[in-house]
Design a protein around this motif. Sequence first.
Motif, PDB file in Angstrom:
ATOM      1  N   GLY A  64    -125.489  38.087 -59.107  1.00 13.66           N
ATOM      2  CA  GLY A  64    -126.274  38.476 -60.266  1.00 13.66           C
ATOM      3  C   GLY A  64    -125.706  39.614 -61.081  1.00 13.66           C
ATOM      4  O   GLY A  64    -126.081  39.791 -62.242  1.00 13.66           O
ATOM      5  N   ASP A  65    -124.842  40.440 -60.538  1.00 19.29           N
ATOM      6  CA  ASP A  65    -124.266  41.566 -61.277  1.00 19.29           C
ATOM      7  C   ASP A  65    -123.021  41.074 -62.006  1.00 19.29           C
ATOM      8  O   ASP A  65    -121.887  41.371 -61.644  1.00 19.29           O
ATOM      9  CB  ASP A  65    -123.913  42.706 -60.323  1.00 19.29           C
ATOM     10  CG  ASP A  65    -123.488  43.976 -61.063  1.00 19.29           C
ATOM     11  OD1 ASP A  65    -123.425  43.938 -62.306  1.00 19.29           O
ATOM     12  OD2 ASP A  65    -123.214  44.990 -60.397  1.00 19.29           O
ATOM     13  N   LEU A  67    -121.729  41.760 -64.958  1.00 15.31           N
ATOM     14  CA  LEU A  67    -120.870  42.714 -65.649  1.00 15.31           C
ATOM     15  C   LEU A  67    -119.867  43.357 -64.692  1.00 15.31           C
ATOM     16  O   LEU A  67    -118.684  43.463 -64.995  1.00 15.31           O
ATOM     17  CB  LEU A  67    -121.712  43.785 -66.334  1.00 15.31           C
ATOM     18  CG  LEU A  67    -120.925  44.832 -67.143  1.00 15.31           C
ATOM     19  CD1 LEU A  67    -120.104  44.170 -68.237  1.00 15.31           C
ATOM     20  CD2 LEU A  67    -121.873  45.864 -67.749  1.00 15.31           C
ATOM     21  N   SER A  68    -120.354  43.775 -63.535  1.00 13.51           N
ATOM     22  CA  SER A  68    -119.455  44.370 -62.541  1.00 13.51           C
ATOM     23  C   SER A  68    -118.415  43.363 -62.075  1.00 13.51           C
ATOM     24  O   SER A  68    -117.251  43.706 -61.853  1.00 13.51           O
ATOM     25  CB  SER A  68    -120.260  44.895 -61.346  1.00 13.51           C
ATOM     26  OG  SER A  68    -121.101  45.963 -61.732  1.00 13.51           O
ATOM     27  N   ALA A  69    -118.839  42.100 -61.930  1.00 15.67           N
ATOM     28  CA  ALA A  69    -117.909  41.061 -61.488  1.00 15.67           C
ATOM     29  C   ALA A  69    -116.808  40.844 -62.522  1.00 15.67           C
ATOM     30  O   ALA A  69    -115.625  40.702 -62.178  1.00 15.67           O
ATOM     31  CB  ALA A  69    -118.663  39.757 -61.235  1.00 15.67           C
ATOM     32  N   LEU A  70    -117.172  40.838 -63.805  1.00 16.62           N
ATOM     33  CA  LEU A  70    -116.179  40.645 -64.855  1.00 16.62           C
ATOM     34  C   LEU A  70    -115.236  41.836 -64.948  1.00 16.62           C
ATOM     35  O   LEU A  70    -114.032  41.678 -65.147  1.00 16.62           O
ATOM     36  CB  LEU A  70    -116.867  40.431 -66.203  1.00 16.62           C
ATOM     37  CG  LEU A  70    -117.746  39.194 -66.349  1.00 16.62           C
ATOM     38  CD1 LEU A  70    -118.262  39.074 -67.776  1.00 16.62           C
ATOM     39  CD2 LEU A  70    -116.997  37.941 -65.953  1.00 16.62           C
ATOM     40  N   GLN A  71    -115.785  43.029 -64.797  1.00 15.07           N
ATOM     41  CA  GLN A  71    -114.934  44.223 -64.860  1.00 15.07           C
ATOM     42  C   GLN A  71    -113.981  44.276 -63.666  1.00 15.07           C
ATOM     43  O   GLN A  71    -112.826  44.697 -63.804  1.00 15.07           O
ATOM     44  CB  GLN A  71    -115.814  45.469 -64.920  1.00 15.07           C
ATOM     45  CG  GLN A  71    -116.534  45.621 -66.247  1.00 15.07           C
ATOM     46  CD  GLN A  71    -117.385  46.872 -66.325  1.00 15.07           C
ATOM     47  OE1 GLN A  71    -118.051  47.247 -65.362  1.00 15.07           O
ATOM     48  NE2 GLN A  71    -117.373  47.527 -67.478  1.00 15.07           N
ATOM     49  N   TYR A  72    -114.457  43.863 -62.514  1.00 13.92           N
ATOM     50  CA  TYR A  72    -113.578  43.812 -61.339  1.00 13.92           C
ATOM     51  C   TYR A  72    -112.470  42.780 -61.564  1.00 13.92           C
ATOM     52  O   TYR A  72    -111.302  43.020 -61.222  1.00 13.92           O
ATOM     53  CB  TYR A  72    -114.384  43.443 -60.099  1.00 13.92           C
ATOM     54  CG  TYR A  72    -113.544  43.338 -58.844  1.00 13.92           C
ATOM     55  CD1 TYR A  72    -113.155  44.484 -58.155  1.00 13.92           C
ATOM     56  CD2 TYR A  72    -113.139  42.098 -58.352  1.00 13.92           C
ATOM     57  CE1 TYR A  72    -112.380  44.388 -57.004  1.00 13.92           C
ATOM     58  CE2 TYR A  72    -112.368  41.997 -57.212  1.00 13.92           C
ATOM     59  CZ  TYR A  72    -111.986  43.151 -56.536  1.00 13.92           C
ATOM     60  OH  TYR A  72    -111.213  43.048 -55.416  1.00 13.92           O
ATOM     61  N   GLN A  73    -112.835  41.642 -62.153  1.00 15.63           N
ATOM     62  CA  GLN A  73    -111.846  40.609 -62.462  1.00 15.63           C
ATOM     63  C   GLN A  73    -110.770  41.156 -63.387  1.00 15.63           C
ATOM     64  O   GLN A  73    -109.574  40.958 -63.170  1.00 15.63           O
ATOM     65  CB  GLN A  73    -112.554  39.412 -63.101  1.00 15.63           C
ATOM     66  CG  GLN A  73    -111.641  38.336 -63.645  1.00 15.63           C
ATOM     67  CD  GLN A  73    -111.054  37.462 -62.564  1.00 15.63           C
ATOM     68  OE1 GLN A  73    -111.532  37.439 -61.438  1.00 15.63           O
ATOM     69  NE2 GLN A  73    -110.002  36.732 -62.895  1.00 15.63           N
ATOM     70  N   ASP A  74    -111.175  41.861 -64.429  1.00 16.87           N
ATOM     71  CA  ASP A  74    -110.210  42.441 -65.364  1.00 16.87           C
ATOM     72  C   ASP A  74    -109.338  43.495 -64.691  1.00 16.87           C
ATOM     73  O   ASP A  74    -108.127  43.583 -64.940  1.00 16.87           O
ATOM     74  CB  ASP A  74    -110.948  43.073 -66.545  1.00 16.87           C
ATOM     75  CG  ASP A  74    -111.478  42.033 -67.529  1.00 16.87           C
ATOM     76  OD1 ASP A  74    -111.072  40.859 -67.421  1.00 16.87           O
ATOM     77  OD2 ASP A  74    -112.293  42.400 -68.389  1.00 16.87           O
ATOM     78  N   PRO A 115    -124.642  51.976 -62.481  1.00 19.77           N
ATOM     79  CA  PRO A 115    -125.360  50.706 -62.691  1.00 19.77           C
ATOM     80  C   PRO A 115    -124.968  50.052 -64.009  1.00 19.77           C
ATOM     81  O   PRO A 115    -124.707  50.742 -65.006  1.00 19.77           O
ATOM     82  CB  PRO A 115    -126.834  51.138 -62.700  1.00 19.77           C
ATOM     83  CG  PRO A 115    -126.860  52.405 -61.923  1.00 19.77           C
ATOM     84  CD  PRO A 115    -125.549  53.090 -62.219  1.00 19.77           C
ATOM     85  N   PRO A 116    -124.938  48.721 -64.045  1.00 20.57           N
ATOM     86  CA  PRO A 116    -124.483  47.998 -65.244  1.00 20.57           C
ATOM     87  C   PRO A 116    -125.243  48.350 -66.515  1.00 20.57           C
ATOM     88  O   PRO A 116    -124.657  48.389 -67.597  1.00 20.57           O
ATOM     89  CB  PRO A 116    -124.686  46.525 -64.863  1.00 20.57           C
ATOM     90  CG  PRO A 116    -124.623  46.506 -63.371  1.00 20.57           C
ATOM     91  CD  PRO A 116    -125.208  47.807 -62.921  1.00 20.57           C
ATOM     92  N   HIS A 117    -126.560  48.638 -66.419  1.00 23.60           N
ATOM     93  CA  HIS A 117    -127.328  48.878 -67.639  1.00 23.60           C
ATOM     94  C   HIS A 117    -126.948  50.199 -68.302  1.00 23.60           C
ATOM     95  O   HIS A 117    -127.302  50.447 -69.451  1.00 23.60           O
ATOM     96  CB  HIS A 117    -128.832  48.846 -67.341  1.00 23.60           C
ATOM     97  CG  HIS A 117    -129.307  49.939 -66.433  1.00 23.60           C
ATOM     98  ND1 HIS A 117    -129.275  49.808 -65.052  1.00 23.60           N
ATOM     99  CD2 HIS A 117    -129.815  51.167 -66.692  1.00 23.60           C
ATOM    100  CE1 HIS A 117    -129.765  50.913 -64.499  1.00 23.60           C
ATOM    101  NE2 HIS A 117    -130.093  51.753 -65.460  1.00 23.60           N
TER     102      HIS A 117
END
Length: 245
Positions: A64-65, A67-74, A115-117
């Motif tokens: 569910g997180d 944004l964190s997943a995308l930032q980790y991917q980048d 936190p993502p928000h």
Amino acid sequence: MREGMKGRNFLRHIALDGVDRYLDASVLFKADQRGMLFQREAFERLSTCDPLRETSRRLAAANGDWLSALQYQDLKYYLPLDILTKVDRMSMAHSLETRVPLLDHKLVEFAATIPPHFRLRGGTTKHIFKRAMRGILPDEIIDRPKHGFAVPLGRWFRGRLRSVVQDLLLSERCRARGIFNARYIEQLLLMQERGRDLDFQLWTLMSFELWCRRFLDGGAAQSGRGVREERVTLAGQRGNEPASP
């Protein structure tokens, strides 16, 4: 909506959700476009491999997180395999030592706990970072739109490099390889000429064609000519037009 119609790609893109939308944004040629770009046999062979499968799996496991997943991917792939590689190569080529202070490991580790928000709020990216810098940096710096270091490929491809694009992608050498559909490439060139921004797509196809000539065909490699010399030769076929800006 037919191919090339204004708004078609945008509507198709926003119809996707979550991981699929992110992955779609990172692909130059969408699934239906790849079916038109490649010859049938090449397309069938390529269809057995999905280069985004592993990325999709990692992002789907983000609990569910997103944004964190995308930032980790980048952080793990896009930065070291693309952006930072370009910076390092170009700076070293000119004897410059560059620094990336926002990638200091202590700062990155701390940012990962936020936190993502706090990172994305109401469409504002880097929300907490901008709040922290308010009063330290001028507002016009903090609030200005993101701006990269792109070169005007579209203008070049409609101008001085137009003949180079055509000579590469519509050449008999390219056609004989049996990978791309020449009619679809002609359509891409026509849309580009009429103002459609397809410079990244054409640049990628040109890079692939030059790679094929150097490493698959063997012509440029065996004769000792480099890619730049090959481009000069192609440009010279149409009135000695300069091959590079």
